[in-house]
Design a protein around this motif. Structure first.
Motif, PDB file in Angstrom:
ATOM      1  N   LEU A 104       0.833  -1.210   0.000  1.00 41.55           N
ATOM      2  CA  LEU A 104       0.000   0.000   0.000  1.00 41.55           C
ATOM      3  C   LEU A 104       0.864   1.256   0.000  1.00 41.55           C
ATOM      4  CD1 LEU A 104      -2.864  -0.954   2.502  1.00 41.55           C
ATOM      5  CD2 LEU A 104      -3.006  -0.770   0.008  1.00 41.55           C
ATOM      6  N   THR A 105       1.965   1.217   0.736  1.00 42.90           N
ATOM      7  CA  THR A 105       2.876   2.366   0.763  1.00 42.90           C
ATOM      8  C   THR A 105       3.437   2.649  -0.622  1.00 42.90           C
ATOM      9  OG1 THR A 105       3.507   1.886   3.058  1.00 42.90           O
ATOM     10  CG2 THR A 105       4.969   3.316   1.803  1.00 42.90           C
ATOM     11  N   VAL A 107       2.019   1.873  -3.492  1.00 43.52           N
ATOM     12  CA  VAL A 107       0.923   2.363  -4.346  1.00 43.52           C
ATOM     13  C   VAL A 107       0.634   3.836  -4.066  1.00 43.52           C
ATOM     14  CG1 VAL A 107      -1.533   2.137  -4.876  1.00 43.52           C
ATOM     15  CG2 VAL A 107      -0.117   0.086  -4.632  1.00 43.52           C
ATOM     16  N   PHE A 108       0.417   4.173  -2.790  1.00 46.66           N
ATOM     17  CA  PHE A 108       0.075   5.559  -2.442  1.00 46.66           C
ATOM     18  C   PHE A 108       1.196   6.517  -2.800  1.00 46.66           C
ATOM     19  CE2 PHE A 108      -2.593   3.590   1.173  1.00 46.66           C
ATOM     20  CZ  PHE A 108      -3.669   3.426   0.318  1.00 46.66           C
ATOM     21  N   THR A 109       2.426   6.168  -2.411  1.00 47.41           N
ATOM     22  CA  THR A 109       3.564   7.064  -2.637  1.00 47.41           C
ATOM     23  C   THR A 109       3.911   7.138  -4.122  1.00 47.41           C
ATOM     24  OG1 THR A 109       4.413   6.371  -0.478  1.00 47.41           O
ATOM     25  CG2 THR A 109       5.891   7.634  -1.877  1.00 47.41           C
ATOM     26  N   PHE A 112       1.609   9.514  -5.880  1.00 44.02           N
ATOM     27  CA  PHE A 112       1.911  10.900  -5.514  1.00 44.02           C
ATOM     28  C   PHE A 112       3.154  11.392  -6.246  1.00 44.02           C
ATOM     29  CE2 PHE A 112       4.023  14.018  -2.692  1.00 44.02           C
ATOM     30  CZ  PHE A 112       3.032  14.989  -2.684  1.00 44.02           C
ATOM     31  N   SER A 139       9.709   1.992   0.858  1.00 45.27           N
ATOM     32  CA  SER A 139       8.447   1.465   1.367  1.00 45.27           C
ATOM     33  C   SER A 139       8.541   0.739   2.700  1.00 45.27           C
ATOM     34  CB  SER A 139       7.826   0.521   0.328  1.00 45.27           C
ATOM     35  OG  SER A 139       8.721  -0.534   0.014  1.00 45.27           O
ATOM     36  N   ALA A 336       0.806   8.890   3.586  1.00 46.55           N
ATOM     37  CA  ALA A 336       0.929   7.497   3.131  1.00 46.55           C
ATOM     38  C   ALA A 336       1.072   6.520   4.295  1.00 46.55           C
ATOM     39  CB  ALA A 336       2.120   7.370   2.179  1.00 46.55           C
ATOM     40  N   LEU A 339      -2.221   6.410   6.511  1.00 49.06           N
ATOM     41  CA  LEU A 339      -3.298   5.778   5.746  1.00 49.06           C
ATOM     42  C   LEU A 339      -3.072   4.275   5.651  1.00 49.06           C
ATOM     43  CD1 LEU A 339      -5.853   6.290   4.092  1.00 49.06           C
ATOM     44  CD2 LEU A 339      -4.407   6.704   2.088  1.00 49.06           C
ATOM     45  N   THR A 340      -1.846   3.881   5.410  1.00 50.56           N
ATOM     46  CA  THR A 340      -1.501   2.453   5.330  1.00 50.56           C
ATOM     47  C   THR A 340      -1.746   1.752   6.660  1.00 50.56           C
ATOM     48  OG1 THR A 340       0.162   2.796   3.606  1.00 50.56           O
ATOM     49  CG2 THR A 340       0.412   0.846   4.985  1.00 50.56           C
TER      50      THR A 340
END
Length: 497
Positions: A104-105, A107-109, A112, A139, A336, A339-340
């Motif tokens: 997830l880290t 994907v989000f980062t 961005f 990550s 990030a 949220l993760t």
């Protein structure tokens, strides 16, 4: 202009000893003001480097080698110090953070960074694969930083947070490593002259990446378990003629584990952590000496690794990427990572909001992201030096912003526990299964009913091992006349509690 200094076979020990001595001396001042020692080591390396005193070190392959060797010892020692009874209640939480959390880290980062790359003024014009490669190397939380800060701050935390954070940082490198390696492979393909985005079979890429991940984790687990139990078997049966040899044997095991696992295409970082965990949770003779030696080796490896990485960076080049690196770092820390964490721990209702918030804050970056950032450079991926400088800047930001404030945040969120006083055992060591040692200083009130051991009230199940009177040690028996101020070393058996 300062004179450039290069490492040679004639000066490496001289320069190395000066670097280590300086780092240790400076870290004393840093500790006084709550600055993490690892941040101090990193900065000392930068001050001695090409833009500082002129010491030239620019070999990424050698830095990568130093980092891998250091991490093998750090993860092995961290595994040895992780107790099974502590991680049992948080096993699923830690594994979730170290697998799904890393993904997830990325994907989000990654999205961005891709968004920022659309603004030419920021100077971050990267293809999409490089955006996600940059996210991948950052990550995972750094095991060296997490172990070091939690241990040196003597932090005891509520809700089993410390073992969960240590488990996450010790076991999340495989996921980050595999994603990084896969994206390097994709980048290599794209940067080949005859290749194109349309030429990549994404279905095959997805399944091959998934297979690589499963294979790495499976082989790493099997190797770690196998070598761990084999080492325990050897330690029980082999009698060495010198106690320090046991410590050196375990050091060799840590290096053998990571290298042998890499040879059979497994994940060495996971294997060495598991092997250390298995060994540390089994009865062991000379435990105090072994743990003392491994702790010393961990410090030496951390100092060497962070000094090396500090020497490797060129601060002037890092300043060019400072604005965009600051944006990415702030996003990683404040968006990030939280949220993760909240998504990964959503199903674990027993973990409170405050505990999740603290877990979000301890997403420390350190040596691991910097070492992973050397992989694209060694692989010859265009633009990799920019990734390295961004990752280095974010690591500094994380250690300054998060590393310094971890104890304060724990107190602010009311998650810290009173520190347990460690007993003075006078150098005596017993197997853990035999009981627990505790020291006690006699008062005048203790001697009101009599001055011998049979006349004073001892806790139920306690037996006196030895008596210390100033610098004198006395073997206890029923006739020894005790005095106020005598220190009793007692052993408590579990059955007697």
């Amino acid at each position: 202009m300062h004179t450039a200094i290069h490492f040679t076979s004639q000066n490496i020990f001289l320069i190395g000893s000066i670097l280590v001595f300086t780092a240790i001396m400076v870290s004393r001042t840093g500790y006084k003001y709550g600055v993490p020692s690892l941040l101090v080591f990193l900065i000392v390396g930068m001050l001695f480097g090409s833009d500082g005193l002129g010491l030239i070190f620019n070999n990424y392959s050698q830095a990568q080698f130093v980092g891998i060797a250091a991490l093998s010892v750090i993860l092995f020692t961290g595994g040895m110090e992780t107790k099974l009874k502590d991680i049992k209640p948080v096993l699923m939480q830690g594994v979730t953070l170290s697998t799904i959390g890393v993904l997830l880290t990325v994907v989000f980062t990654g999205f961005f960074i891709f968004f920022l790359s659309r603004f030419p003024k920021l100077g971050l014009q990267m293809p999409v694969v490089m955006c996600f490669l940059l996210a991948a190397v950052m990550s995972s939380t750094d095991s060296a930083s997490v172990f070091n800060i939690l241990k040196n701050c003597n932090m005891k935390l509520k809700q089993n947070l410390r073992p969960m954070l240590e488990l996450e940082s010790g076991s999340n490198d495989p996921m980050a490593y595999v994603i990084t390696v896969v994206l390097i492979g994709v980048a290599k393909t794209l940067f080949e002259p005859a290749s194109s985005v349309e030429g990549i079979n994404y279905t095959n890429l997805f399944f091959s990446s998934l297979w690589t991940l499963v294979l790495q984790i499976a082989i790493g687990t099997v190797m770690g378990v196998g070598i761990g139990f084999a080492t325990v078997w050897i330690l029980r049966r082999v009698k060495l003629n010198s106690t320090p040899l046991y410590s050196i044997l375990l050091l060799a095991v840590s290096l053998f584990t990571i290298s042998m696992t890499e040879i059979v295409k497994g994940n060495g970082y996971l294997a060495v952590y598991i092997a250390g965990f298995i060994i540390g949770n089994k009865p062991m003779n000379n435990r105090r000496e072994i743990f003392g030696f491994m702790d010393g080796m961990t410090w030496l490896m951390q100092i060497g690794m962070f000094l090396t990485l500090g020497l490797l960076v060129n601060p002037k080049e890092m300043l060019h990427v400072a604005p965009v690196a600051l944006l990415i770092g702030l996003f990683l820390i404040f968006i990030a990572r939280p949220l993760t964490v909240f998504l990964c721990l959503a199903l674990f209702r027993k973990i409170t909001f405050r505990a999740k918030l603290f877990t979000s804050w301890v997403g420390l970056k350190g040596a691991v992201p910097i070492i992973f950032a050397t992989y694209p450079i060694v692989a010859g991926i265009p633009g990799s030096s920019q990734i390295f400088n961004i990752v280095f800047f974010i690591t500094l930001l994380s250690l300054v912003c998060q590393g310094i404030s971890v104890p304060k945040v724990a107190r602010m969120l009311r998650l810290n526990l009173p520190e347990e006083r460690k007993p003075e055992t006078f150098g005596i060591e017993i197997p853990e299964e035999a009981g627990k040692l505790q020291d006690y200083t006699l008062t005048a009130g203790d001697l009101e009913g009599g001055s011998t051991l049979k006349e004073i009230n001892l806790p139920e199940g306690a037996r006196v091992v030895i008596i210390r009177r100033e610098e004198q040690f006395i073997v206890p028996d029923g006739s020894v006349a005790l005095k106020e101020g005598d220190r009793l070393l007692m052993i408590y058996s579990d059955s007697g509690k």
